[in-house]
Design a protein around this motif. Sequence first.
Motif, PDB file in Angstrom:
ATOM      1  N   SER A  45       3.336   1.589  -4.213  1.00  0.00           N
ATOM      2  CA  SER A  45       4.587   2.027  -3.591  1.00  0.00           C
ATOM      3  C   SER A  45       4.598   3.538  -3.455  1.00  0.00           C
TER       4      SER A  45
ATOM      5  N   SER B 226       1.935  -5.171  -3.614  1.00  0.00           N
ATOM      6  CA  SER B 226       2.825  -4.069  -3.237  1.00  0.00           C
ATOM      7  C   SER B 226       4.217  -4.310  -3.810  1.00  0.00           C
TER       8      SER B 226
ATOM      9  N   GLN C 278       8.313  -3.822  -2.665  1.00  0.00           N
ATOM     10  CA  GLN C 278       9.212  -3.530  -1.551  1.00  0.00           C
ATOM     11  C   GLN C 278      10.076  -2.318  -1.884  1.00  0.00           C
ATOM     12  N   ASN C 279      10.182  -1.397  -0.955  1.00  0.00           N
ATOM     13  CA  ASN C 279      10.987  -0.199  -1.192  1.00  0.00           C
ATOM     14  C   ASN C 279      12.460  -0.540  -1.353  1.00  0.00           C
TER      15      ASN C 279
END
Length: 345
Positions: free
Chosen positions: A25, A318, A320-321
């Motif tokens: 991230s 990953s 998630q923002n």
Amino acid sequence: MKWYLLLLQAGLSQAGLRFGCSTVSIQRLDPLVEPGNIPSAHVHQIVGGNAFNATMEGDIGEKGTCTTCAYTEDFSNYWTAALYFKHENGSYKRVPIYPNAQLGTEGRDAPEIKGGMTIYYTQKDFGGNGDKHITAFQPGFRMTVGSPTVTTLDGTTPGLRYTCLQDILTRGSETPDFPKKPCPAGIMAIFHFPSCWDGKNLDSPDHQSHMYNTVKGAFQEAGPCPASHPVRMPQLAYETMWNTTGFNNMWPKNGEQPFVWSYSDSKGYGTHADYVFGWKGDSLQRAMNDSCMFHKCGSPGVQGVLKTQTVADMNKCSVQNTVMEDTEGWLSELPGQKMPMKFTA
């Protein structure tokens, strides 16, 4: 002897990990210094497990479902500030990251590690494992090194340094501030953490007092631990390779170095890093008890004390923002850093 020769000869040594982690991230979150703040003050680039969030507590190793690190049992999170290039007109662009040398072992056709960092857990140096028992970090352990508030050379921490890369294998010639001229292969930022623990606290209010720093830098063996912090832990270090080459023809006409950390530090004295332990079970202790070194601890095609995954699987993981803002492209200001801007036509 140059450091790249030591790296090439490291197979003769014992008891050390060196592995890559893809980026998981890039956003304004800092669960150590600013827990719960969405967003935090400045942009970070983070690698490791996908349990990373604004309020990380407990055993992180049991909360993640994937990791961007080569070792599948490592769900720790490692992060630093992001690096930006400041144009003469006052705008900013984030500097991309590229993977370190000698990390991929899957052949020429394998994908490349997606940015990220090189992570080290050593016991002594690249020449041996020493004669001390190394106690692995414990679930819930966390720490930081350095501080973004440092603005002078006198305040810098040993082991937090920069190397102007002549090529990807350049080692040595470390400086406490940013290089003063364009670097042919980019800038490597180096972060050595303290390895002496008080044996009691998994954290402290400043995230540093539970540890004592005897680091000498340059992957030398750290000094003896004091009675106040008697427990020797692994010597944790990060290397982050910033690909500044795309900006080499944009340097300001006045010759000033143009790179800044995401918290507006143009000297580099305030460089810092954060760590949250997240290895599953006793996996890190097993590695520290073993006689392996680097790839021999486990890599694709090499059975070792630790399990590994492919680069493709590392790159898939990953987070998630949770902070929705632009961190890419040319920006009028650093995210979170409000300041007046003047632009030239």
